[in-house]
Each structure stands twice: as structure tokens, then as C-alpha cells.
Write a protein that holds these residues in place. Structure first.
Motif, PDB file in Angstrom:
ATOM      1  N   LEU A  33       0.845  -1.209   0.000  1.00 38.81           N
ATOM      2  CA  LEU A  33       0.000   0.000   0.000  1.00 38.81           C
ATOM      3  C   LEU A  33       0.876   1.253   0.000  1.00 38.81           C
ATOM      4  CD1 LEU A  33      -2.755   1.363   0.084  1.00 38.81           C
ATOM      5  CD2 LEU A  33      -2.782   1.052   2.564  1.00 38.81           C
ATOM      6  N   THR A  72       2.054   1.828  -3.450  1.00 40.48           N
ATOM      7  CA  THR A  72       0.953   2.321  -4.294  1.00 40.48           C
ATOM      8  C   THR A  72       0.702   3.802  -4.020  1.00 40.48           C
ATOM      9  OG1 THR A  72      -0.089   0.151  -4.261  1.00 40.48           O
ATOM     10  CG2 THR A  72      -1.500   1.995  -4.880  1.00 40.48           C
ATOM     11  N   THR A  94      -6.651   8.602  -3.938  1.00 41.66           N
ATOM     12  CA  THR A  94      -5.434   9.060  -3.252  1.00 41.66           C
ATOM     13  C   THR A  94      -4.864  10.298  -3.946  1.00 41.66           C
ATOM     14  OG1 THR A  94      -4.970   6.716  -2.846  1.00 41.66           O
ATOM     15  CG2 THR A  94      -3.206   8.276  -2.325  1.00 41.66           C
ATOM     16  N   LYS A 136      -9.863  14.550   6.504  1.00 44.73           N
ATOM     17  CA  LYS A 136     -10.334  13.159   6.391  1.00 44.73           C
ATOM     18  C   LYS A 136      -9.899  12.348   7.617  1.00 44.73           C
ATOM     19  CE  LYS A 136     -12.494  11.447   3.868  1.00 44.73           C
ATOM     20  NZ  LYS A 136     -13.965  11.414   3.806  1.00 44.73           N
ATOM     21  N   GLU A 170     -12.611  10.458   9.818  1.00 46.87           N
ATOM     22  CA  GLU A 170     -12.562   8.994   9.969  1.00 46.87           C
ATOM     23  C   GLU A 170     -12.322   8.614  11.436  1.00 46.87           C
ATOM     24  OE1 GLU A 170     -13.631   7.314   7.625  1.00 46.87           O
ATOM     25  OE2 GLU A 170     -13.264   8.508   5.852  1.00 46.87           O
TER      26      GLU A 170
HETATM   27  N1  LIG Z   1      -7.275   1.394   1.449  1.00 48.62           N
HETATM   28  C1  LIG Z   1      -7.803   2.261   0.726  1.00 48.62           C
HETATM   29  C2  LIG Z   1      -8.927   3.021   1.184  1.00 48.62           C
HETATM   30  N2  LIG Z   1      -9.600   3.004   2.360  1.00 48.62           N
HETATM   31  C3  LIG Z   1     -10.563   3.936   2.229  1.00 48.62           C
HETATM   32  N3  LIG Z   1     -10.509   4.529   1.011  1.00 48.62           N
HETATM   33  C4  LIG Z   1     -11.387   5.567   0.451  1.00 48.62           C
HETATM   34  O1  LIG Z   1     -11.492   6.587   1.388  1.00 48.62           O
HETATM   35  C5  LIG Z   1     -12.729   7.255   1.204  1.00 48.62           C
HETATM   36  C6  LIG Z   1     -13.332   7.370   2.570  1.00 48.62           C
HETATM   37  O2  LIG Z   1     -14.117   8.431   2.563  1.00 48.62           O
HETATM   38  P1  LIG Z   1     -15.639   8.326   3.018  1.00 48.62           P
HETATM   39  O3  LIG Z   1     -15.980   7.009   3.603  1.00 48.62           O
HETATM   40  O4  LIG Z   1     -15.846   9.534   3.854  1.00 48.62           O
HETATM   41  O5  LIG Z   1     -16.325   8.391   1.614  1.00 48.62           O
HETATM   42  P2  LIG Z   1     -16.701   9.654   0.804  1.00 48.62           P
HETATM   43  O6  LIG Z   1     -17.841  10.313   1.513  1.00 48.62           O
HETATM   44  O7  LIG Z   1     -16.951   9.172  -0.584  1.00 48.62           O
HETATM   45  O8  LIG Z   1     -15.408  10.595   0.844  1.00 48.62           O
HETATM   46  P3  LIG Z   1     -15.356  12.180   0.677  1.00 48.62           P
HETATM   47  O9  LIG Z   1     -15.933  12.503  -0.678  1.00 48.62           O
HETATM   48  O10 LIG Z   1     -16.109  12.767   1.834  1.00 48.62           O
HETATM   49  O11 LIG Z   1     -13.870  12.492   0.763  1.00 48.62           O
HETATM   50  C7  LIG Z   1     -13.571   6.411   0.247  1.00 48.62           C
HETATM   51  O12 LIG Z   1     -13.549   6.970  -1.048  1.00 48.62           O
HETATM   52  C8  LIG Z   1     -12.833   5.091   0.275  1.00 48.62           C
HETATM   53  O13 LIG Z   1     -12.958   4.339  -0.925  1.00 48.62           O
HETATM   54  C9  LIG Z   1      -9.505   3.996   0.352  1.00 48.62           C
HETATM   55  N4  LIG Z   1      -9.025   4.242  -0.909  1.00 48.62           N
HETATM   56  C10 LIG Z   1      -7.956   3.514  -1.328  1.00 48.62           C
HETATM   57  N5  LIG Z   1      -7.340   2.551  -0.558  1.00 48.62           N
HETATM   58  C11 LIG Z   1      -6.144   1.835  -1.054  1.00 48.62           C
HETATM   59  O14 LIG Z   1      -5.412   2.716  -1.874  1.00 48.62           O
HETATM   60  C12 LIG Z   1      -5.173   2.124  -3.145  1.00 48.62           C
HETATM   61  C13 LIG Z   1      -5.134   3.203  -4.195  1.00 48.62           C
HETATM   62  O15 LIG Z   1      -6.429   3.811  -4.302  1.00 48.62           O
HETATM   63  P4  LIG Z   1      -6.681   4.897  -5.450  1.00 48.62           P
HETATM   64  O16 LIG Z   1      -5.714   5.974  -5.215  1.00 48.62           O
HETATM   65  O17 LIG Z   1      -8.110   5.353  -5.290  1.00 48.62           O
HETATM   66  O18 LIG Z   1      -6.454   4.183  -6.750  1.00 48.62           O
HETATM   67  C14 LIG Z   1      -6.328   1.127  -3.333  1.00 48.62           C
HETATM   68  O19 LIG Z   1      -5.948   0.105  -4.232  1.00 48.62           O
HETATM   69  C15 LIG Z   1      -6.469   0.603  -1.918  1.00 48.62           C
HETATM   70  O20 LIG Z   1      -5.481  -0.397  -1.672  1.00 48.62           O
END
Ligand SMILES: N=c1c2ncn([C@@H]3O[C@H](COP(=O)(O)OP(=O)(O)OP(=O)(O)O)[C@@H](O)[C@H]3O)c2ncn1[C@@H]1O[C@H](COP(=O)(O)O)[C@@H](O)[C@H]1O
Length: 109
Positions: free
Chosen positions: A12, A15, A29, A43, A47
């Protein structure tokens, strides 16, 4: 903990570092990086509040989900400042075996 479980944190971290150059429209991200540290801190605050509420309810799955969200957002913050989970693990290593009570006492001695 199953063998190799900690490796998911290292993957992670890698990534998240790679997402520093990613398109915010395709990566959550990258969208946080583009908004800057205040958005990431907001955030973490949200959270953490959700984790507190889940813990007050005492249900295992919501606690795990909210704790995972907190850890993910802390890792995004670390990546923003060019750090990683390695820095946290090293500090945990340094603290290992030092009682919190003894450490606190040594601060006032
Ligand atoms: N582990 C996580 C992870 N945990 C939580 N989240 C995101 O964190 C956000 C949490 O915010 P909320 O629950 O408040 O949701 P929301 O209301 O839509 O968010 P906001 O619009 O209020 O910011 C959501 O969009 C979740 O999907 C994550 N997003 C990504 N990852 C990891 O990061 C990697 C890269 O992610 P990307 O950068 O999106 O490709 C992924 O493959 C995962 O392994």
C-alpha cells in the motif's frame, strides 16, 4: 497474524507513493494529494470521529472498517510528506519493550 500480512502495508505504501504522479480523476489518493494536507487532515479527523462512534456501538465489523479508513488516511498523510509505514514501524521498534509508564516518568526526571 498470518505470515506475510504486514506486506500489505508495504505494498500500500508503494501504491500511495506512485499515486503522487497519478491523475486525480482516476485515483482517490491522487485527489487527496491534489487537495493538499488540510484535506488529508480533515479526512483523518472525520474517519477518527467515525471510529469513535463505531467503538461506542461496540460492533466488531464497523470498528475494523473505520480503523482501516483511519490507517489508510494516515498512510496518505505520511506519503504526502515523503514518509511511509516504514517510518512508523521503525519508531515502534525503537519503543518496543519500553513501558509507557517508565517512559512518561523519565520525561519528568
Ligand atoms: N485502502 C484504501 C482506502 N480506504 C478507504 N478509502 C477511500 O477513502 C474514502 C473514505 O471516505 P468516506 O468514507 O468519507 O467516503 P466519501 O464520503 O466518498 O469521501 P469524501 O468525498 O467525503 O472524501 C472512500 O472513497 C474510500 O474508498 C480507500 N481508498 C484507497 N485505498 C487503497 O489505496 C489504493 C489506491 O487507491 P486509489 O488511489 O483510489 O487508486 C487502493 O488500491 C487501496 O489499496
Amino acid at each position: 497474524m498470518k505470515p506475510g500480512t504486514l506486506e500489505v502495508l508495504n505494498r500500500l505504501s508503494e501504491t500511495l507513493t506512485a499515486r503522487r504522479n497519478a491523475d486525480p480523476s482516476t485515483s482517490y489518493t491522487a485527489s487527496l494529494f491534489a487537495k493538499g494536507p488540510d484535506a488529508i487532515l480533515k479526512k483523518i479527523g472525520e474517519e477518527t470521529a467515525e471510529l469513535i462512534m463505531a467503538a461506542k456501538d461496540g460492533k466488531r465489523l464497523p470498528i475494523v472498517n473505520e480503523a482501516t479508513d483511519v490507517v489508510y488516511h494516515i498512510m496518505v498523510l505520511m506519503a504526502f510528506f515523503d514518509m511511509s509505514v516504514d517510518d512508523i514501524l521503525q519508531e515502534m521498534h525503537r519503543r518496543e519493550g519500553i513501558s509507557g509508564i517508565d517512559e512518561k516518568r523519565s520525561r519528568t526526571a
